[in-house]
Design a protein around this motif. Structure first.
Motif, short mmCIF file in Angstrom:
data_model
loop_
_atom_site.label_atom_id
_atom_site.label_comp_id
_atom_site.label_asym_id
_atom_site.label_seq_id
_atom_site.Cartn_x
_atom_site.Cartn_y
_atom_site.Cartn_z
N LEU B 141 0.64 9.95 -0.41
CA LEU B 141 -0.15 8.74 -0.13
C LEU B 141 0.21 7.67 -1.15
CD1 LEU B 141 -2.38 7.45 1.61
CD2 LEU B 141 -4.03 8.23 -0.10
N ILE B 142 0.63 6.54 -0.63
CA ILE B 142 0.96 5.42 -1.51
C ILE B 142 0.03 4.26 -1.14
CG2 ILE B 142 2.76 3.86 -2.29
CD1 ILE B 142 4.84 5.85 -1.39
N GLY B 143 -0.71 3.80 -2.11
CA GLY B 143 -1.63 2.69 -1.85
C GLY B 143 -1.66 1.75 -3.02
N GLY B 144 -2.31 0.61 -2.83
CA GLY B 144 -2.41 -0.28 -3.96
C GLY B 144 -2.93 -1.65 -3.59
N THR B 145 -3.31 -2.38 -4.61
CA THR B 145 -3.72 -3.77 -4.47
C THR B 145 -2.73 -4.60 -5.25
OG1 THR B 145 -6.04 -3.14 -4.26
CG2 THR B 145 -5.57 -5.42 -4.91
N PHE B 146 -1.98 -5.42 -4.54
CA PHE B 146 -0.92 -6.20 -5.18
C PHE B 146 -0.56 -7.34 -4.25
CE2 PHE B 146 2.48 -5.05 -2.34
CZ PHE B 146 1.95 -3.92 -1.73
N PHE B 147 0.20 -8.29 -4.75
CA PHE B 147 0.54 -9.46 -3.93
C PHE B 147 2.04 -9.75 -3.96
CE2 PHE B 147 -3.66 -9.59 -5.74
CZ PHE B 147 -4.41 -9.51 -4.59
N ARG B 148 2.63 -9.69 -5.14
CA ARG B 148 4.06 -9.96 -5.26
C ARG B 148 4.83 -8.86 -4.54
NH1 ARG B 148 7.64 -12.40 -9.19
NH2 ARG B 148 9.19 -13.27 -7.78
N ARG B 149 5.86 -9.24 -3.80
CA ARG B 149 6.62 -8.20 -3.13
C ARG B 149 8.11 -8.41 -3.35
NH1 ARG B 149 3.33 -7.12 0.93
NH2 ARG B 149 1.74 -7.96 -0.42
N SER B 150 8.84 -8.99 -2.49
CA SER B 150 10.31 -9.08 -2.54
C SER B 150 10.90 -7.69 -2.67
CB SER B 150 10.82 -10.03 -3.62
OG SER B 150 10.55 -9.55 -4.91
N ARG B 151 11.05 -7.20 -3.89
CA ARG B 151 11.71 -5.90 -4.04
C ARG B 151 10.68 -4.79 -4.09
NH1 ARG B 151 15.46 -8.88 -8.37
NH2 ARG B 151 17.37 -9.02 -7.16
N VAL B 152 11.01 -3.71 -3.42
CA VAL B 152 10.01 -2.69 -3.14
C VAL B 152 9.49 -1.97 -4.38
CG1 VAL B 152 9.71 -0.47 -1.97
CG2 VAL B 152 10.74 -2.38 -0.76
N SER B 153 10.38 -1.74 -5.37
CA SER B 153 9.88 -0.96 -6.51
C SER B 153 8.95 -1.77 -7.40
CB SER B 153 11.03 -0.37 -7.33
OG SER B 153 11.79 -1.38 -7.91
N ARG B 154 8.73 -3.01 -7.08
CA ARG B 154 7.67 -3.74 -7.77
C ARG B 154 6.30 -3.13 -7.49
NH1 ARG B 154 8.67 -8.96 -9.68
NH2 ARG B 154 10.66 -9.87 -9.10
N TYR B 155 6.16 -2.47 -6.35
CA TYR B 155 4.82 -1.99 -6.00
C TYR B 155 4.78 -0.57 -5.45
CZ TYR B 155 6.53 -3.93 -1.57
OH TYR B 155 7.30 -4.24 -0.49
N VAL B 156 5.91 -0.02 -5.02
CA VAL B 156 5.92 1.37 -4.54
C VAL B 156 6.35 2.28 -5.68
CG1 VAL B 156 7.07 2.99 -3.00
CG2 VAL B 156 6.31 0.80 -2.13
N HIS B 157 5.65 3.39 -5.86
CA HIS B 157 5.97 4.24 -7.02
C HIS B 157 6.05 5.72 -6.70
CE1 HIS B 157 6.24 0.89 -9.62
NE2 HIS B 157 5.14 0.40 -9.07
N TRP B 285 -9.64 -3.96 -4.96
CA TRP B 285 -9.02 -2.85 -5.70
C TRP B 285 -9.99 -1.67 -5.79
CZ3 TRP B 285 -5.67 0.28 -7.66
CH2 TRP B 285 -6.01 1.11 -8.73
N ARG B 286 -11.24 -1.95 -6.06
CA ARG B 286 -12.18 -0.83 -6.25
C ARG B 286 -12.42 -0.08 -4.93
NH1 ARG B 286 -16.26 -1.94 -11.25
NH2 ARG B 286 -14.62 -2.53 -12.72
N LEU B 287 -12.42 -0.83 -3.85
CA LEU B 287 -12.55 -0.15 -2.56
C LEU B 287 -11.31 0.73 -2.32
CD1 LEU B 287 -13.98 0.34 0.08
CD2 LEU B 287 -13.03 -1.80 0.96
N MET B 288 -10.17 0.18 -2.64
CA MET B 288 -8.93 0.95 -2.51
C MET B 288 -8.99 2.18 -3.41
SD MET B 288 -5.88 1.17 -1.21
CE MET B 288 -5.30 -0.38 -0.54
N ALA B 289 -9.43 1.99 -4.64
CA ALA B 289 -9.52 3.10 -5.59
C ALA B 289 -10.52 4.14 -5.09
CB ALA B 289 -9.93 2.57 -6.96
N ASP B 290 -11.66 3.69 -4.55
CA ASP B 290 -12.66 4.62 -4.02
C ASP B 290 -12.04 5.49 -2.92
OD1 ASP B 290 -14.62 3.55 -5.61
OD2 ASP B 290 -15.59 2.38 -4.01
N LEU B 291 -11.33 4.83 -2.01
CA LEU B 291 -10.78 5.57 -0.87
C LEU B 291 -9.67 6.52 -1.30
CD1 LEU B 291 -10.68 2.61 1.65
CD2 LEU B 291 -12.11 4.66 1.83
#
Lengths: 908, 475
Positions: B141-157, B285-291
């Protein structure tokens, strides 16, 4: 032999001197019997009917080629240049006599491969077609067994294929799903056609089972051998002159043996006969490359490390210490301290001396031990360059080991595939249901990034239902079968034909069985024909063969020619972004795509179709990232006139402009940089200050505008869609980087140490240009910023949303003169105005090459690697020869190795 | 958005005494395989990423400064300073990007959307579940709260062995909820038994075809086969949800509210950044974190990653920042920078970092990030997260917290990619906790030590490199 062909041959010969060894009899050149008394050092093949100016050998589908060029040794080399060579070993050298171009078997022996003939077997299994061509001279007419001339088998009773001599007949045994493991019943040539003279024997078999034998260019037999070659055994080896059981010897002389995974067409057989048995050069360039491991080492190891560690300071423009390591001749000449590279002499090569002592790279981490080892081996091995120049941008992402990824259809491709295969338009729902494809390496069709998640699976299932709901199932089924029965025979026939169309190639038996299972389930549940076909279509729409572009990727680790249906799909998705149409499928059926001219004809036809235009628009949309316009939100206080419609108009402008230049006017792609026209809605024209030029247009209608009297505008870089890349502040850095990377295919390093990268605001007396010049003047920044910021100087008069100004918000006068340093050049070139900048870009080889790279990357769906560089050079040249247009570029790409060949992974 | 806390108790309440709660819960709770596993504590590995990092000099201040929010959890964390990711630097590539790619992989990126190698959570997943996770579980499961994207490893881990993303990023709480707990619906909401049987036959044929392309006679190469295998796994999951989970719960909890924040391309308008209030950011973010935490608590997920703000994130944050109910700062990036667009973003505080100065704004942002990371970690340490061995999920799992940068100034790779903040949990007694250690080693050695300690034989990084075990982190 046709009389006209002989006439042509003789006429042709008038242009050339007859060689001493050619035999002229009654005005005709005919195959001559090898003169036993002739000088043994002379090539026997030199006396054969060869006239290559008239008759070229076809290499399409070639899998193995033995031309017996070596006059000594126990190895017979496979010189096809395709895949990993299947060389043969002569068991007893005493039994043979070798000359350059022939091998005479005087006593029983066997000439065999030591490993299975995997590449040949896999290739034939893939296509279901095979041809064996042999130039042979039997020693006698009474050899039988049949005596094995060429065989891929295990022993006297198990074979994939064997060409033999059975008395005065040539006998061919082929194992298919319908013949015995011994390849029986065999096909044979007529007895009266046999001769112990040098003979050109060709056996061909297409996937429908049609089998032909040709002797000396003439067809002597046509029969059907039913079944598929999918059962071919992968562990069989190949042998000449005997069976693996050593009890079927053949005596005689070989001049050439070639095996193809397709059926050679009659005119090709004729050409091969005319060409004679001699093959002058390695068929494939790969052989040349493979022959020079030092050049390979340069390509794969040395060039990347020079680009990474050295060229920032020792490139053509920087040349510190007067050393330019980017060019072959300059690097060998050395710098002010002496020769940098002395081939074979490590201690005299200053490059090595400095690198080995970690003195270089200066103020940077030293090379790793592995990198040093590569450099050392290369210099010691002769320091061979595989290219004249090293282009650092080629290595920007390392070695680029991208692996072999299958390609999932992108969302637009999926929609187009459904529309063109089934006539159902799902564009209204697909975007909502299918997850978006994410951008990687500049495009959203990058194969490694086209992964799937639960949402995709759900979407494919839902869409399959929607598609079938919208389809007239009965009418669709009637295209493939008039019968509407659920009986096994009828359903299998329907599934086979319908599946071939929907899944873009013939179905194998196990696939037909799987789909047939659905119809039996429907029948057992009391369902009818229409319901059964509906569910079968649903299943086909979720098949990996529909959702992905499945191709053979397994072989021996080298590049193999792609199969005909694979090539048909490659053509159609590259040119149209949609599946092959009926004509293209027919061409694949008929083997026409093995013929380069056949491919060219298809390309020409396909480029006239509206789908080609649509596909090119997708390329432009991706290349310039026009989707970005949907998300732009300029500061409303500063740009109160901005809204979504203006963004849409900008995108439409660029797409219409591209269509006009690339298609309507068929101009070179580089003209996109300076063409003096554009398209604008009244609103956009007003935004650009060109309101007077769209007087009669209404609403969002685009009107073509002549810009010949508007020197500031003209070309992509002066359009709002591109100018907005700089953000609200019209950043010189961002705009310059865009031009460098996406127009000039340049690369640039990180900001150098000890610089505050916080953007500096403009103020009275200080423009963006002034700020940029400060950065360029800074010794620590200028090295890189001089490479890209001046590229944006010519755009300073355009603000963040593309409006033209003579002054900025502070009243500072704006300029559009500057200089441009093309990547790879030593000196910058000055320009006086934005228009001159555009002209210089449009006239630049570098811009043209960049477009070649970009279109190619989009076509093949993966980032390009250093290994692709030489092919891209050829594509670029071919496209240039064709006028540099989009059509010529696409043609060159499709005809290139990148499309015609496919890399394979070794089968474990 | 109102942050309506969803926790395990809320979910289970929906089960009632009569029927099943969410469709998957029944299957999950009665699964014998899972029930057997409940007796022992399962192996779990998660990566928690936060953007922009903590400059190394601030890390040295311990819990007195930006790390303060982690202090209540300090006994359950090992904080590692001086971990070096310089090997991830690739010349010519933005260090936000390659630094972020290095987090949890210790490898530079390989193209814009690939890492140079697998992430540690995935290596452990493959070690313990080489043939896939128990039925009904989400593999990664990959989730998160973020806005900047362009390159994927900025936000996928979370990355597969071949460097491709291990699962699709779920960036909206509702999507993450669907991914974990949702059923799938066929177009016409099949209920008819006959039609269902026929649909099953279609799906059976589809499975059979995918199986062929992953099998011995597949014409595909290794990477393509792996992709088809992944697709096949998703089909089986689809099958499970479409046909095995037919129960609907009238009293199941509602779906989480729709996100009001920008997502997708809109969230990154040309790299110019977005305006956002602190409340908007933390509510989502907190809703995301809760889930996400709930998914772990319900044992629906054992591997994956969660991101709080992307690498090189560009937001213009406003709002009062309260810590322990006391206002400690007022975020107002654009005005404090006196700039708009990208120049007005919090990102710039990192570029302006100067250890001789106070760096007030950067400290506040970094403190906020630690507060929100701590929020997520607390969810795995609370009453809903206690396990059979008397420890919490937080204590039993291998949770690695890291970021992309040790500094933030693009002016010196050694500074920027050295001293990259790392913290790990104890993984059921495998690693030391309650300490702050100066490691002085490469991230690659730290990660390989973690893998070794977790029982994985696979090592990441170059095959020929001689690794070093960082014994100091082992319990």
């Amino acid at each position: 032999m046709k009389a006209s062909m002989w006439l042509l041959l003789v006429t042709g010969l008038l242009w050339f001197n007859l060689s001493e060894s050619q035999t002229l009899i009654s005005g005709e050149i005919v195959p001559s019997v090898v003169d036993e008394k002739a000088d043994q050092e002379k090539s026997a093949s030199a006396r054969l009917p060869k006239n290559e100016q008239l008759a070229k050998r076809s290499t399409a589908g070639l899998q193995a080629l033995y031309d017996f060029q070596s006059a000594s040794g126990e190895i017979v080399k496979d010189r096809s240049g395709v895949g990993r060579p299947v060389d043969l070993r002569i068991r007893s050298l005493n039994a043979v006599r070798r000359t350059k171009g022939s091998l005479e078997v005087r006593k029983p022996t066997i000439i065999r491969s030591e490993k299975p003939a995997s590449k040949i077997i896999q290739a034939v299994r893939k296509t279901g077609e095979v041809s064996i061509e042999a130039w042979v001279q039997p020693a006698k007419a009474n050899q039988s067994g049949p005596a094995r001339i060429v065989t891929i088998s295990r022993g006297s009773t198990e074979r994939n294929i064997t060409l033999g001599q059975d008395g005065k007949k040539y006998d061919i045994r082929l194992w298919t799903t319908e013949t015995s493991p011994n390849g029986l019943p065999s096909v044979t040539s007529p007895q009266n056609a046999f001769d112990t003279k040098l003979t050109h024997v060709v056996y061909t078999r297409d996937r429908t089972g049609r089998t032909r034998i040709y002797l000396n260019g003439d067809q002597v037999l046509e029969e059907a051998v039913q079944g598929s070659t999918l059962n071919w055994h992968g562990s069989f080896s190949i042998a000449l002159a005997n069976e693996f059981s050593n009890n079927r010897p053949w005596l005689g002389t070989y001049h050439l043996v070639a095996i193809y995974n397709r059926d050679l067409l009659a005119h090709e057989v004729e050409q091969h006969y005319l060409a004679g048995p001699r093959v002058d050069a390695a068929v494939n360039d790969q052989a040349t490359v493979a022959a020079n491991p030092n050049a390979q080492l340069f390509n794969q190891g040395v060039a990347p490390l020079l680009a990474k560690h050295c060229l920032e300071c020792h490139g053509p423009s920087s040349k510190k210490g007067k050393l330019d390591l980017a060019r072959n001749s300059a690097a060998l000449a050395g710098g002010e301290n002496g020769p940098a590279i002395v081939p074979g002499e490590l201690d005299e090569s200053l490059l090595w001396v400095y690198v080995d002592s970690d003195e270089m790279p200066k103020d940077r981490p030293p090379l790793s031990n592995e990198e040093k080892s590569i450099l050392k081996r290369w210099i010691e091995g002769g320091a061979t360059w595989s290219t004249e120049n090293i282009d650092p941008s080629t290595y920007a992402y390392g070695s680029g080991d991208t692996g072999i990824w299958l390609r999932r259809l992108t969302v637009p491709e999926y929609v187009a595939t459904v529309k063109n295969s089934l006539g159902v338009d799902i564009s209204d729902v697909a975007d909502d249901i299918l997850p978006k494809d994410l951008r990687a390496d500049g495009f959203s069709n990058t194969s490694y990034n086209l992964s799937v998640d639960l949402k995709h699976v759900e979407a494919y299932a839902r869409l399959a239902e929607i598609i079938v709901d919208r389809l007239d199932v009965k009418a669709f089924a009637r295209r493939f079968s008039k019968s509407q029965k659920l009986t096994d025979k009828d359903m299998r026939g329907l599934i086979s034909k319908m599946g071939k169309w929907l899944l873009r190639g013939p179905l194998e038996d196990h696939e037909i069985t799987v789909f047939r299972g659905i119809s039996t389930t429907v029948a057992s549940a009391g369902g009818n024909f229409e319901e059964a076909v509906s569910f079968i279509i649903e299943a086909m729409l979720q098949s990996p063969r529909f959702i992905y572009r499945i191709e053979n990727q397994r072989g021996d680790g080298t590049a193999w020619p792609v199969g005909d249906y694979e090539l048909a799909s490659r053509l159609s998705y590259i040119i149209w972004g949609s599946p092959p149409d009926e004509q293209l499928m027919r061409a694949a059926d008929n083997g026409e795509l093995y013929d380069r001219n056949g491919v060219k004809q298809q390309i020409q036809r396909m480029l006239k179709d509206a789908r080609a235009v649509e596909r090119s628009a997708q390329f432009v949309y991706e290349w310039l990232n026009l989707a970005r316009l949907d998300n732009l939100r300029p500061n409303p206080d500063r740009f109160p006139n901005w809204d979504d419609q203006l963004a849409n108009d900008m995108r439409d402008e660029t797409l219409a402009f591209f269509k006009e230049i690339a298609w309507e006017q068929n101009r070179p792609l580089t003209d996109l940089l300076n063409a003096q026209l554009t398209f604008a809605s009244p609103r956009l024209a007003d935004h650009y200050g060109l309101k007077s030029k769209t007087r009669n247009a209404k609403g969002t209608d685009l009107k073509q505008i002549d810009l010949s009297s508007v020197p500031a505008r003209g070309g992509l870089l002066t359009q709002g869609s591109v100018l907005t890349v700089g953000g609200d502040e019209a950043s010189m850095v961002t705009r310059g980087l865009f031009v460098l990377k996406d127009i000039l295919r340049g690369a640039v390093s990180d900001p150098p140490p000890c610089v505050d990268t916080t953007p500096i605001p403009t103020k009275p007396g200080l423009t963006q240009r002034g700020i940029a010049e400060q950065r360029i003047a800074d010794s620590q920044c200028g090295g890189c910023h001089s490479k890209f910021e001046p590229l944006a100087f010519g755009l300073e008069k355009f603000d963040g949303i593309g409006v033209y100004h003579e002054q900025d918000d502070h009243g500072n006068g704006l300029r559009d003169d500057g200089e441009i340093l093309f990547p790879g050049d030593a000196e910058p070139v000055a320009y006086e105005s934005s228009a001159e900048l555009m002209d210089r870009l449009a006239g630049s080889d570098r811009v043209r090459q960049c477009m070649t790279w970009k279109v190619t990357q989009f076509a093949i769906g993966r980032p390009l690697t250093p290994a692709d560089a030489s092919i891209l050079e050829s594509i670029d040249k071919a496209a240039q020869d064709g006028g540099g247009t989009y059509a010529s570029l696409i043609t060159a790409i499709v005809l290139s190795e990148l499309v015609q060949m496919t890399p394979t992974e070794p089968i474990e | 958005m109102t942050n309506r806390r969803i926790n395990r108790r809320t979910m289970l309440k929906g089960l009632g005494s009569v029927t099943v709660g969410l469709p998957l819960l029944e299957e999950m709770l009665v699964s014998s395989a899972m029930a057997a596993e409940q007796a022992t504590v399962p192996v779990r590995a998660f990566n928690v990423f936060f953007g922009l990092g903590i400059p190394a000099p601030l890390q040295s201040e311990g819990f007195r400064s930006v790390l303060e929010p982690l202090k209540p959890l300090s006994k359950k964390l090992l904080i590692m300073r001086n971990v070096d990711q310089v090997r991830c630097d690739e010349s010519g590539i933005n260090a936000h990007f390659d630094g972020a790619s290095g987090a949890f992989t210790a490898e530079p990126p390989d193209g814009e959307a690939k890492s140079g190698g697998p992430s540690i959570d995935q290596v452990i997943r493959k070690t313990y579940y080489p043939k896939g996770l128990p039925t009904g579980m989400v593999p990664t499961l990959i989730g998160g709260t973020f806005f900047r994207r362009s390159r994927v490893s900025r936000y996928v881990h979370s990355y597969n062995d071949d460097g491709t993303v291990a699962a699709t990023m779920q960036e909206k709480p509702r999507e993450l909820f669907d991914r974990v707990f949702g059923t799938v619906m066929l177009a016409d909401g099949e209920t008819d038994a006959r039609k269902q049987r026929l649909k099953r036959s279609v799906l059976d044929s589809v499975v059979s075809q995918y199986r062929f392309y992953t099998g011995q006679n597949s014409p595909l190469g290794a990477k393509s086969r792996a992709r088809i295998a992944d697709h096949l796994d998703r089909i089986r999951e689809f099958e499970q949800r479409a046909y095995a989970m037919k129960h609907k719960a009238p009293n199941a909890p509602d779906l989480p509210p729709r996100s009001k924040l920008l997502h997708g391309g809109e969230a990154d308008p040309g790299g110019q950044g977005i305006d956002i209030t602190l409340k908007e950011l933390t509510d989502e973010w907190r809703l995301m974190a809760d889930l996400y935490a709930l998914a772990i608590q319900m044992d629906r997920v054992r591997f994956g990653s969660v991101t709080f703000l992307a690498a090189g994130e560009r937001i213009r944050l406003t709002g009062d920042y309260l810590y322990n109910d006391k206002k400690v700062f007022e975020f107002d990036d654009a005005n404090q920078h006196n700039a708009s667009g990208d120049k007005g973003c919090s990102h710039e505080w990192w570029h302006k970092f100067d250890e001789k100065k106070q760096n007030t704004q950067l400290r506040a942002h970094a403190h906020l990030k630690m507060r929100e990371i701590a929020y997520f970690l607390h969810l795995l340490d609370g009453p809903d997260a206690q396990e059979a061995n008397g420890k919490s999920i937080l204590e039993n799992s291998m949770i690695t917290i890291s970021t992309e940068s040790g500094d933030g100034r693009h002016n010196n790779v050694k500074r920027e990619l050295s001293g990259v903040f790392h913290a790990i949990t104890g993984a059921n007694g495998r690693f030391k906790t309650g300490q702050i250690l100066d490691i002085g080693a490469e991230g690659l050695d730290v990660y390989n030590t973690m893998l070794d300690t977790m029982g994985a034989s696979r090592r990441i990084g170059p095959a020929k490199r001689e690794g070093k075990i960082i014994d100091a982190i082992r319990a």
